[in-house]
Structure formats: C-alpha cells, structure tokens
Design a protein around this motif. Structure first.
Motif, PDB file in Angstrom:
ATOM      1  N   LEU A  73      -8.759  30.480   0.083  1.00 53.26           N
ATOM      2  CA  LEU A  73      -9.841  30.626  -0.903  1.00 53.26           C
ATOM      3  C   LEU A  73     -11.015  31.459  -0.407  1.00 53.26           C
ATOM      4  N   THR A 238      -6.256  24.097   0.571  1.00 52.37           N
ATOM      5  CA  THR A 238      -5.223  23.934  -0.450  1.00 52.37           C
ATOM      6  C   THR A 238      -5.341  22.548  -1.076  1.00 52.37           C
ATOM      7  N   ALA A 242      -6.257  21.634  -5.018  1.00 50.67           N
ATOM      8  CA  ALA A 242      -5.156  21.069  -5.809  1.00 50.67           C
ATOM      9  C   ALA A 242      -5.444  19.729  -6.472  1.00 50.67           C
ATOM     10  N   THR A 245      -8.408  19.537  -9.636  1.00 51.75           N
ATOM     11  CA  THR A 245      -8.019  20.406 -10.755  1.00 51.75           C
ATOM     12  C   THR A 245      -6.914  19.743 -11.576  1.00 51.75           C
ATOM     13  N   THR A 246      -5.908  19.214 -10.881  1.00 51.76           N
ATOM     14  CA  THR A 246      -4.796  18.579 -11.608  1.00 51.76           C
ATOM     15  C   THR A 246      -5.242  17.247 -12.221  1.00 51.76           C
ATOM     16  N   MET A 299      -6.112  23.157 -21.145  1.00 45.64           N
ATOM     17  CA  MET A 299      -6.764  23.951 -20.088  1.00 45.64           C
ATOM     18  C   MET A 299      -7.619  25.085 -20.671  1.00 45.64           C
ATOM     19  N   SER A 308     -16.050  30.498 -11.391  1.00 44.77           N
ATOM     20  CA  SER A 308     -15.871  30.847  -9.973  1.00 44.77           C
ATOM     21  C   SER A 308     -16.839  31.971  -9.665  1.00 44.77           C
ATOM     22  N   PHE A 331     -18.079  34.439 -12.883  1.00 48.31           N
ATOM     23  CA  PHE A 331     -17.284  34.580 -14.114  1.00 48.31           C
ATOM     24  C   PHE A 331     -16.843  33.177 -14.502  1.00 48.31           C
ATOM     25  N   GLN A 333     -14.304  30.555 -16.777  1.00 50.72           N
ATOM     26  CA  GLN A 333     -13.170  30.243 -17.648  1.00 50.72           C
ATOM     27  C   GLN A 333     -13.678  29.593 -18.928  1.00 50.72           C
ATOM     28  N   PRO A 366      -7.096  30.077 -16.934  1.00 47.41           N
ATOM     29  CA  PRO A 366      -7.356  28.770 -16.317  1.00 47.41           C
ATOM     30  C   PRO A 366      -7.050  28.774 -14.824  1.00 47.41           C
ATOM     31  N   SER A 371      -5.622  39.507  -7.883  1.00 47.74           N
ATOM     32  CA  SER A 371      -4.947  39.249  -6.601  1.00 47.74           C
ATOM     33  C   SER A 371      -5.262  37.873  -6.021  1.00 47.74           C
ATOM     34  N   LEU A 379       3.349  25.308  -9.279  1.00 49.32           N
ATOM     35  CA  LEU A 379       3.490  23.920  -8.836  1.00 49.32           C
ATOM     36  C   LEU A 379       2.638  23.003  -9.721  1.00 49.32           C
ATOM     37  N   GLU A 383       3.841  19.813 -11.913  1.00 44.76           N
ATOM     38  CA  GLU A 383       3.235  18.473 -11.810  1.00 44.76           C
ATOM     39  C   GLU A 383       2.791  17.974 -13.187  1.00 44.76           C
TER      40      GLU A 383
HETATM   41  C1  HEM Z   1      -4.473  22.523 -13.099  1.00 43.68           C
HETATM   42  C2  HEM Z   1      -4.503  22.762 -11.809  1.00 43.68           C
HETATM   43  C3  HEM Z   1      -5.154  23.958 -11.166  1.00 43.68           C
HETATM   44  C4  HEM Z   1      -6.121  24.807 -11.652  1.00 43.68           C
HETATM   45  C5  HEM Z   1      -6.814  24.749 -13.022  1.00 43.68           C
HETATM   46  C6  HEM Z   1      -6.383  25.785 -10.620  1.00 43.68           C
HETATM   47  C7  HEM Z   1      -7.282  26.830 -10.748  1.00 43.68           C
HETATM   48  C8  HEM Z   1      -7.468  27.818  -9.785  1.00 43.68           C
HETATM   49  C9  HEM Z   1      -8.304  28.983  -9.972  1.00 43.68           C
HETATM   50  C10 HEM Z   1      -9.133  29.286 -11.221  1.00 43.68           C
HETATM   51  C11 HEM Z   1      -8.214  29.736  -8.848  1.00 43.68           C
HETATM   52  C12 HEM Z   1      -8.874  31.107  -8.598  1.00 43.68           C
HETATM   53  C13 HEM Z   1     -10.283  30.939  -8.107  1.00 43.68           C
HETATM   54  C14 HEM Z   1     -10.999  32.278  -8.002  1.00 43.68           C
HETATM   55  O1  HEM Z   1     -10.509  33.301  -8.493  1.00 43.68           O
HETATM   56  O2  HEM Z   1     -12.092  32.283  -7.413  1.00 43.68           O
HETATM   57  C15 HEM Z   1      -7.335  29.033  -7.927  1.00 43.68           C
HETATM   58  C16 HEM Z   1      -7.020  29.476  -6.655  1.00 43.68           C
HETATM   59  C17 HEM Z   1      -6.272  28.750  -5.769  1.00 43.68           C
HETATM   60  N1  HEM Z   1      -5.556  27.600  -6.047  1.00 43.68           N
HETATM   61 FE1  HEM Z   1      -5.486  26.606  -7.808  1.00 43.68          FE
HETATM   62  N2  HEM Z   1      -5.611  25.508  -9.530  1.00 43.68           N
HETATM   63  C18 HEM Z   1      -4.839  24.407  -9.823  1.00 43.68           C
HETATM   64  C19 HEM Z   1      -3.898  23.799  -8.997  1.00 43.68           C
HETATM   65  C20 HEM Z   1      -3.620  24.197  -7.720  1.00 43.68           C
HETATM   66  C21 HEM Z   1      -2.621  23.591  -6.888  1.00 43.68           C
HETATM   67  C22 HEM Z   1      -1.700  22.453  -7.310  1.00 43.68           C
HETATM   68  C23 HEM Z   1      -2.681  24.239  -5.671  1.00 43.68           C
HETATM   69  C24 HEM Z   1      -1.875  24.043  -4.433  1.00 43.68           C
HETATM   70  C25 HEM Z   1      -0.979  23.135  -4.249  1.00 43.68           C
HETATM   71  C26 HEM Z   1      -3.714  25.267  -5.764  1.00 43.68           C
HETATM   72  C27 HEM Z   1      -4.076  26.122  -4.746  1.00 43.68           C
HETATM   73  C28 HEM Z   1      -4.915  27.199  -4.895  1.00 43.68           C
HETATM   74  C29 HEM Z   1      -5.241  28.126  -3.815  1.00 43.68           C
HETATM   75  C30 HEM Z   1      -4.754  28.037  -2.371  1.00 43.68           C
HETATM   76  C31 HEM Z   1      -6.084  29.118  -4.370  1.00 43.68           C
HETATM   77  C32 HEM Z   1      -6.684  30.329  -3.650  1.00 43.68           C
HETATM   78  C33 HEM Z   1      -5.877  31.572  -3.977  1.00 43.68           C
HETATM   79  C34 HEM Z   1      -6.433  32.843  -3.325  1.00 43.68           C
HETATM   80  O3  HEM Z   1      -7.650  32.947  -3.114  1.00 43.68           O
HETATM   81  O4  HEM Z   1      -5.630  33.745  -3.076  1.00 43.68           O
HETATM   82  N3  HEM Z   1      -4.244  25.214  -7.029  1.00 43.68           N
HETATM   83  N4  HEM Z   1      -6.880  27.880  -8.539  1.00 43.68           N
END
Ligand code: HEM
Length: 459
Positions: A73, A238, A242, A245-246, A299, A308, A331, A333, A366, A371, A379, A383
C-alpha cells in the motif's frame, strides 16, 4: 479540520460550492480534491507524478514503523512494481478455489449456535468474524482468539497512523503529539508479526496449507528480495487492507437486504435455484448473477473504502490548478458513486441497475483503479459471495424497528459506527422494512417505510 471530522460532509460541501476540483487551505497547508471520473483517471493513471502515501508517517530509516509500513500500500515506483509482481501469484484467480473450504467452514461454525428470534449486532458480529476469517485466510491462524488479538493490535495501530497522518496533513498539534505513541505501537506490532511467522513455521506443512502466508513463504524460495523484514510489512498491510473492508461490506449488504424485501426475495429465489441444497460449491457461486449485482450495488452506494489519497511528487497541473510537489490529492469512491450523471437514483439501493449499467473503471471503483487497484479484489469477491450465500440459505435478518443506525468514515473506511440490531428469522421468511433513525439516512435513500421514524422526529 472539517475534513478529518466528517470527510463525506466536507467533500459534499466542497463539491457543491466549487465543482469537481477543489482545494482546502489552512495555515499554508493545502489538500486538493478530485470528484469526477475524468479527474480520477488523470490521477490514478499517473503513478509517476502521484504517489500513494497510505501511511503518511513512515518513521526513521531503522525504525519498526518504517518496516511495518513497507508493504504494498505504501511503496512506489519500481519497489511497488516488484512487490506487486511477487504478490500477484498469491492472489491469482487459479488459487482462489483453495480458500473456499475455509470460508464455508468458518461461516457454518459462526452460525452453529444461531437460533430463531436471537438478537445480533450485525456490525460487531461481522467485524469480529472477518478478523478471524482474515487471520485464517491470510495467516492460517485457526485459533480465533489469537486472530482477534493480532487483528485488534493491527487495527489500533492503523487508526493511530491515520490520527497522526491527518495531523501531518492539517498541521494540528493534537494529532502530531501522538507520534511517540505510534512508534511504540509499531515496535510491539512488529514483534507480534514476527512471532506469528515463527508459530506458522513451527506448525510446518506449509506446502499443503491454504493460506496466503504459506504461499509467500514458498515465494521466498525463488525471490531473493523477499526477506522476512519485507514480509512483515506486506503481511501487516495486507491484513489491514482486508479485514474491515470486507466486514463493513458484509454489514452494509445484510442491512440493505433486510430493508429491501423485494431484493431479498429475488436473491433468495436465485440462491435456491443456482446453489444445490446444502452448502454451495465454488463453481455454483460463479453463476449467481443477482448475488453479484447485490454485492456490486452495496459497494456502490456504501463503499467501505470511501476515499484514498495520492501525493504529487513533482509540480503538476490539474485542470486550472498548478499543484506544487507535496500536495496531497484526495479521490473518493463515495463521491464518484453518488453522481447522478453516472447512476440514476444514485442514493438508492437498486441491484437491478447492473443488468444494463456499464460504468468505466473510473466511474465505479470500489476496489480502486489503475496500477494500484486492490490486489485482493477477487479474493474479497469470493469471500463476500460465499459468506452471503451460506448465511442467506439459512437465515435472514430483521432489523429492530426504531433502531439508530449510524454510518461514518473513520480512517478512510465507511462502516457502521453504531450497533445494527437485528433478529434472526428463517430464510424462508422475508424481513420487513422498518423505520430506523441515524446518520444512515445521510448516506443512502432507504424505502419510505424506513424513513417514517426520521420524518416523525423532525415533525
Ligand atoms: C470489500 C473488500 C475490499 C475493498 C472495498 C478494498 C478496497 C481497496 C482499494 C480501494 C484499494 C486501492 C487503494 C488506493 O488506490 O489508494 C485497495 C488496495 C489494496 N487492497 Fe483491497 N479491498 C478489499 C479487500 C481486500 C482484501 C481481501 C485484500 C487482501 C487479502 C486486500 C488487499 C489490498 C492490498 C494489498 C492493496 C494495495 C494494492 C497496491 O497498492 O498495489 N484488499 N483495496
């Protein structure tokens, strides 16, 4: 200060007054806001000029704070590209079926003691459940109490990061004074994560275990770069990305279903026909189109990740604005999904719209876009689909009439901030829409029967 206090109210008033691009300025500190799909695209497709700064306070070079914030992140440039490439395999579609059994098993265990008429707080129940679920799926932890202990530690540390980070954003003394405490929390958290690694390795058998950490340990064999020190950052962030959010997505979806009997009835019909009696299997769930519409719509209208930020790392031009390097850009959502020019009746929960709606990646995001789009999105969908299908085949939830249901953004996350009291009813009955109070009415337009309490109180 109006932004950290109530991000949605602040963004709404900025958009109403200034349109799709706005700047807040206080004591020489500026924050830019983009509200349109086109500006989302501009920011999210330019990772060279707009860096992710999920954790604004990284700590000194050799600090635990630096190490635990060094996950996907918050890294940028080639460091982000390399880490993302390694983690891609762990979240690839082909490995998703292996998580199915754990998800079904834990959901069935959760419901083992449920009985008709029991009162549950959907919010508390889903947060605790998803901390345990995330502990199992990511780290292979089968001891629920241990998952909760570790999850709570991560959660407190994330919240402290946002408090101190927000202080850096708005230069407020009350926030910055908590910096020392943050460093202390990071020291303790790092020790806990390393301890969790040790326990995982001691349990052995990682080649067969279906959890993300086992796959990461295996990847260490081929990726010299993936040291334990790096893995501490990836594992922590991570988990942080995770669990809430879920959890929030599940609470909101169950609440919206309970208050929209027509949607609940149609979903029940689909679940009855597309999943065989008993426990749905992985393949069956891929064919539940209406279930996917329900999740997508939930969502859209109440996105758990409500906003974010990026930070401009060089002087950039955005519309008529010249932003100096160092300017944070937000920005959202929530704001993007609540645009009448993209989604008719945007404030209402209408899963049916997804039959025809084809929004672009920057109109509906959402999971973010570009990138840095959520690496766990597939995943997360597995879930959500599985938990909802297993639960709703047995139980429906009747919200308590007259309850106060509040929703607010805390540390970027939009979730319930009150209890969401609901009684269990058998799945062959459909819940009634009931009047509720609370700030939920500022976020979504519920059916008129749900709003009568508010109208009565105002009168
Ligand atoms: C409903 C569930 C989820 C929502 C709404 C969600 C939403 C998001 C969003 C909006 C981002 C981008 C943030 C940005 O651009 O600044 C993000 C990134 C990320 N999410 Fe999720 N997420 C969810 C579930 C999960 C799960 C289950 C995992 C891992 C098991 C996860 C791992 C990550 C990681 C590692 C990033 C960083 C990606 C990067 O910077 O390349 N997320 N998530």
């Amino acid at each position: 200060m109006s932004f950290p206090e109530d991000p949605i109210a602040c963004m709404r008033s900025l958009q109403a007054e200034f349109g799709d691009l706005a700047v807040l300025e206080e004591k020489g500190q500026r924050i830019a806001f983009v509200f349109s799909p086109e500006l989302n695209r501009r920011v999210l497709t330019d990772p060279t000029n707009f860096h992710s700064r999920f954790f604004a306070v990284r700590g000194g070079r050799r600090s635990a704070q630096r190490r635990v914030t060094s996950g996907l992140l918050s890294v940028n440039g080639s460091e982000h590209r390399d880490a993302r490439r390694i983690m891609m395999d762990v979240f690839a579609k082909k490995v998703l079926p292996q998580y199915h059994e754990t998800i079904v098993g834990m959901t069935s265990d959760l419901m083992a003691d449920w009985q008709t008429g029991q009162l549950h707080d959907l919010n508390e129940e889903m947060v605790t459940f998803m901390v345990r679920m995330t502990g199992a799926l990511l780290f292979g932890i089968t001891d629920g109490e241990y998952s909760e202990e570790l999850g709570t530690r991560i959660d407190h540390w994330v919240r402290q990061n946002h408090r101190v980070g927000m202080g850096a954003l708005v230069a407020a003394e009350e926030y910055t004074s908590q910096y020392e405490q943050l460093l202390q929390m990071a020291d303790e958290l790092e020790v806990s994560i390393q301890d969790m690694f040790r326990r995982h390795r001691q349990a052995g058998n990682s080649a067969q275990r279906p959890d993300v950490l086992s796959l990461m340990f295996r990847a260490q064999g081929t990726e010299r770069e993936l040291s334990d020190e790096k893995l501490v950052g990836h594992a922590t962030l991570t988990f942080a990305a995770a669990h809430l959010t879920t959890a929030h997505t599940l609470s909101w979806t169950l609440f919206l279903l309970a208050q929209h009997p027509d949607v609940a009835a149609r979903l029940q019909q689909e679940l009855d026909s597309c999943t065989a009696a008993g426990v749905p299997d992985f393949a069956e769930l891929q064919n539940c189109t209406y279930l996917d519409w329900v999740i997508k719509e939930s969502m859209r209208v109440l996105p758990a990740s409500s906003y974010s930020q990026r930070v401009a790392v060089a002087p950039v031009t955005l519309g008529p604005l010249n932003l100096p390097a160092g300017t944070p850009v937000i920005f959202s959502q929530f704001m993007t999904h609540h645009r009448g020019d993209t989604f008719a009746d945007y404030a209402r929960f209408l899963p049916q719209r997804w039959e025809n709606a084809k929004p672009s990646a920057y109109e509906y995001l959402p999971f973010g876009a570009g990138s840095r789009m959520c690496i766990g999105a597939s995943l997360a969908m597995v879930e959500l689909r599985t938990i909802l299908a297993v639960m709703l085949r047995k139980w429906h939830f009747q919200i308590e009439s007259g309850a106060t249901v509040d929703g607010r953004v805390i540390a970027t996350m939009l979730g319930p901030t009150s209890s969401v009291p609901s009684r269990l009813i058998a799945a062959d009955q459909i819940a009634n829409t009931v009047p509720v109070h609370g700030s939920i009415h500022d976020l979504v337009e519920l059916p008129s029967e749900a709003r009568t309490a508010v109208v009565r109180r105002a009168a």
